[in-house]
Design a protein around this motif. Structure first.
Motif, short mmCIF file in Angstrom:
data_model
loop_
_atom_site.label_atom_id
_atom_site.label_comp_id
_atom_site.label_asym_id
_atom_site.label_seq_id
_atom_site.Cartn_x
_atom_site.Cartn_y
_atom_site.Cartn_z
N ILE A 253 0.84 -1.20 0.00
CA ILE A 253 0.00 0.00 0.00
C ILE A 253 0.88 1.25 0.00
O ILE A 253 0.60 2.23 -0.71
CB ILE A 253 -0.96 -0.01 1.21
CG1 ILE A 253 -1.86 -1.25 1.15
CG2 ILE A 253 -1.79 1.27 1.26
CD1 ILE A 253 -2.69 -1.49 2.40
N ASP A 254 1.99 1.21 0.77
CA ASP A 254 2.92 2.35 0.79
C ASP A 254 3.44 2.63 -0.63
O ASP A 254 3.51 3.78 -1.06
CB ASP A 254 4.14 2.05 1.67
CG ASP A 254 3.81 2.11 3.15
OD1 ASP A 254 2.70 2.58 3.48
OD2 ASP A 254 4.64 1.66 3.96
N ALA A 255 3.80 1.53 -1.32
CA ALA A 255 4.33 1.69 -2.68
C ALA A 255 3.25 2.25 -3.61
O ALA A 255 3.51 3.12 -4.45
CB ALA A 255 4.87 0.36 -3.20
N ALA A 256 2.02 1.75 -3.45
CA ALA A 256 0.92 2.22 -4.31
C ALA A 256 0.63 3.70 -4.05
O ALA A 256 0.40 4.47 -4.99
CB ALA A 256 -0.33 1.37 -4.04
N LEU A 257 0.65 4.08 -2.79
CA LEU A 257 0.40 5.49 -2.43
C LEU A 257 1.49 6.38 -3.02
O LEU A 257 1.22 7.46 -3.56
CB LEU A 257 0.34 5.62 -0.90
CG LEU A 257 -0.16 6.92 -0.33
CD1 LEU A 257 -1.55 7.26 -0.85
CD2 LEU A 257 -0.18 6.85 1.21
N ALA A 260 0.89 6.68 -6.73
CA ALA A 260 -0.28 7.51 -7.05
C ALA A 260 -0.02 8.99 -6.82
O ALA A 260 -0.57 9.84 -7.51
CB ALA A 260 -1.49 7.04 -6.24
N THR A 261 0.82 9.28 -5.83
CA THR A 261 1.06 10.71 -5.53
C THR A 261 2.22 11.29 -6.32
O THR A 261 2.46 12.50 -6.26
CB THR A 261 1.34 10.90 -4.01
OG1 THR A 261 2.34 9.96 -3.61
CG2 THR A 261 0.09 10.71 -3.18
N ASP A 267 -3.40 12.50 -19.57
CA ASP A 267 -4.13 13.77 -19.69
C ASP A 267 -3.60 14.82 -18.69
O ASP A 267 -4.15 15.90 -18.57
CB ASP A 267 -5.63 13.55 -19.48
CG ASP A 267 -5.97 13.08 -18.07
OD1 ASP A 267 -5.04 12.95 -17.24
OD2 ASP A 267 -7.16 12.84 -17.80
N GLY A 268 -2.54 14.46 -17.96
CA GLY A 268 -1.94 15.43 -17.04
C GLY A 268 -2.51 15.39 -15.63
O GLY A 268 -1.99 16.04 -14.72
N SER A 269 -3.59 14.62 -15.41
CA SER A 269 -4.19 14.58 -14.07
C SER A 269 -3.37 13.68 -13.14
O SER A 269 -2.78 12.69 -13.60
CB SER A 269 -5.64 14.08 -14.15
OG SER A 269 -5.65 12.75 -14.62
N ALA A 270 -3.33 14.05 -11.86
CA ALA A 270 -2.59 13.25 -10.89
C ALA A 270 -3.31 11.92 -10.66
O ALA A 270 -4.55 11.89 -10.55
CB ALA A 270 -2.47 14.00 -9.58
N VAL A 271 -2.55 10.84 -10.60
CA VAL A 271 -3.17 9.51 -10.40
C VAL A 271 -3.99 9.49 -9.10
O VAL A 271 -5.09 8.94 -9.05
CB VAL A 271 -2.08 8.41 -10.36
CG1 VAL A 271 -2.69 7.05 -10.04
CG2 VAL A 271 -1.32 8.34 -11.68
N ARG A 278 -8.30 6.17 -5.37
CA ARG A 278 -8.47 6.53 -3.95
C ARG A 278 -9.31 5.48 -3.23
O ARG A 278 -9.03 5.11 -2.10
CB ARG A 278 -9.15 7.90 -3.84
CG ARG A 278 -8.32 9.02 -4.43
CD ARG A 278 -9.16 10.27 -4.58
NE ARG A 278 -9.20 11.04 -3.35
CZ ARG A 278 -8.32 11.99 -3.05
NH1 ARG A 278 -7.33 12.27 -3.87
NH2 ARG A 278 -8.41 12.66 -1.93
N GLU A 279 -10.36 5.00 -3.93
CA GLU A 279 -11.23 4.00 -3.28
C GLU A 279 -10.44 2.73 -2.95
O GLU A 279 -10.54 2.18 -1.85
CB GLU A 279 -12.41 3.66 -4.18
CG GLU A 279 -13.36 2.69 -3.49
CD GLU A 279 -14.39 2.08 -4.41
OE1 GLU A 279 -14.61 2.60 -5.52
OE2 GLU A 279 -14.97 1.05 -4.01
#
Ligand SMILES: Cc1cc2nc3c(=O)[nH]c(=O)nc-3n(C[C@H](O)[C@H](O)[C@H](O)COP(=O)(O)OP(=O)(O)OC[C@H]3O[C@@H](n4cnc5c(N)ncnc54)[C@H](O)[C@@H]3O)c2cc1C
Length: 388
Positions: A253-257, A260-261, A267-271, A278-279
């Motif tokens: 989960i730490d790696a996934a977070l 994602a951050t 499209d330039g949006s943050a993961v 997030r869910e």
């Protein structure tokens, strides 16, 4: 209901965190990529602190550390990704010897296992018997003061670095399946033993071990002749209890977070701004809290002197199944980059998610498969009729 940890456990957690900061190195973690999930230096350092003996129940002659503190130790070690395969084996094997072994074995092997000088491994499973472990066929035949052992074992993890195997053998093929079994503690340098590597998808190396006219004195017997099932029950009790792995998900989960951050979509949006990401992160974190609830419930029962049974299987089942699910979710999230393994320089956080994805299925196999755990929960906890 009081959900707070006892003050001693809070203090012990701080001690373990400090120990890991001082003793666990990234090199020790990277070294496990050869398949052996063990560090001799770390194992000895934990033994020197008395943490191996501490986890052995007091009524057996161990240190009798409060089971809640023993679980705190396991939790912190797993959160830090410490290589600890030898630790669980030592605790379970010593408990088996102390509960069923002779004074000779208690003097010979227990101090060595608890000091970290010697390592053990489990020789239960065979090519034709894993879940149905009582179907073991490896034969031990008495010859005066000695026994002659012939047969083969599968998945004898750690045998290539261990000094002893605790071996389940059939001593009376004419008795009912659970009755003709006997355990021996066998030094792995005994003539006639061959160890062959078995490399797994999850990087972990296990072994196939072969026993060809292996002679062992009766003094190495653990428990009664044909009383091996009682010894096996002791092993399963501790293996499925607090010695099992309940916290494999948080490093994933730490790696996934982190991913994602620190990453953006095309499209330039943050993961991390993607609601589905997030869910999944939140659901995984909730699962971890449920795992902690199961595990600390089991430990608090043990702490109050109630010997847990099916609770250990419930903990293991929920933990390994949710770990598998989290690895799949977050591996999908990484897309093609999830294919980079730990030896690729661009792999995110050393390929942690990919490595865990490959490792996670085995946690639902060893120490009792998920199907066997579900059967136990259905029969013992829910009172449903036996299906087999
Ligand atoms: C990497 C690894 C390390 C291991 N380390 C060790 C070790 O150190 N020492 C050791 O002795 N063993 C070890 N094992 C063996 C492990 O305990 C067994 O693999 C496990 O018990 C399953 O046995 P099996 O592989 O023979 O599968 P089987 O028992 O043949 O099971 C096959 C499938 O059938 C299902 N199944 C079986 N019986 C039932 C049933 N009654 N009801 C419903 N479903 C059922 C199982 O859940 C599984 O999905 C290890 C295994 C692995 C993969």
């Amino acid at each position: 209901m009081d959900f707070s940890f006892p003050p001693d456990a809070v203090e012990f957690r701080a001690e373990v965190k400090q120990f890991l900061a001082d003793n666990l190195t990234e090199d020790m973690i990277v070294a496990t990529h050869d398949g052996t999930i063990h560090s001799a230096a770390l194992h000895r350092a934990m033994a020197d602190r008395g943490w191996l003996s501490g986890a052995v129940p007091e009524e057996l002659g161990g240190g009798g550390r409060d089971p809640i503190e023993s679980l705190v130790l396991i939790e912190e070690l797993q959160l830090a990704r410490a290589p600890i395969d030898a630790m669980g084996v030592a605790i379970v094997m010593v408990s088996m010897i102390l509960e069923h072994g002779s004074d000779f074995l208690k003097g010979e092997a227990v101090p060595r296992l608890l000091s970290g000088e010697s390592l053990g491994c489990f020789g239960y499973s065979e090519p034709e018997s894993g879940s149905d472990v009582a179907a073991a066929r490896t034969r031990a035949v008495r010859d005066g003061d000695e026994w002659i052992i012939n047969g083969s074992k599968m998945w004898t993890t750690m045998a290539h670095v261990a000094d002893y195997v605790i071996l389940l053998t059939r001593t009376d093929p004419d008795m009912a399946k659970h009755k003709g079994l006997t355990f021996f503690l066998v030094p792995l340098d005994t003539p006639g033993i061959e160890i062959q590597p078995v490399h797994t998808m999850g990087t972990e190396r296990s072994n196939a071990t072969f026993y060809d006219n292996v002679r062992i004195n009766d003094s190495w017997r653990v428990g009664d002749v044909n009383g091996g099932w009682a010894v096996m029950k002791t092993a399963l009790k501790y293996e499925r209890g607090i010695a099992g792995g309940q916290f494999p998900s948080p490093p994933v989960i730490d790696a996934a977070l982190d991913w994602a951050t620190t990453n953006v979509r095309v499209d330039g949006s943050a993961v991390i701004d993607d609601p589905t990401v997030r869910e999944k992160l939140i659901r995984a974190m909730i699962d971890v809290e449920v795992c902690r609830g199961f595990a600390y419930h089991t430990a608090s029962l043990a702490s109050e002197g109630v010997m847990f049974g099916v609770e250990g299987s419930m903990t293991k089942l929920f933990s390994s199944e949710s770990y598998k699910k989290h690895c799949r979710w977050f591996h999908d999230m990484l897309g093609p980059e999830g294919l980079l393994t730990h030896d690729e320089p661009d792999a995110h956080m050393g390929g942690r998610i990919e490595e865990n994805l490959r490792h996670s299925p085995v946690t639902a196999i060893y120490g009792g498969t998920s199907e066997i755990s579900r059967n136990l929960v259905a029969e013992v906890h829910l009172g449903l009729p036996r299906t087999r």
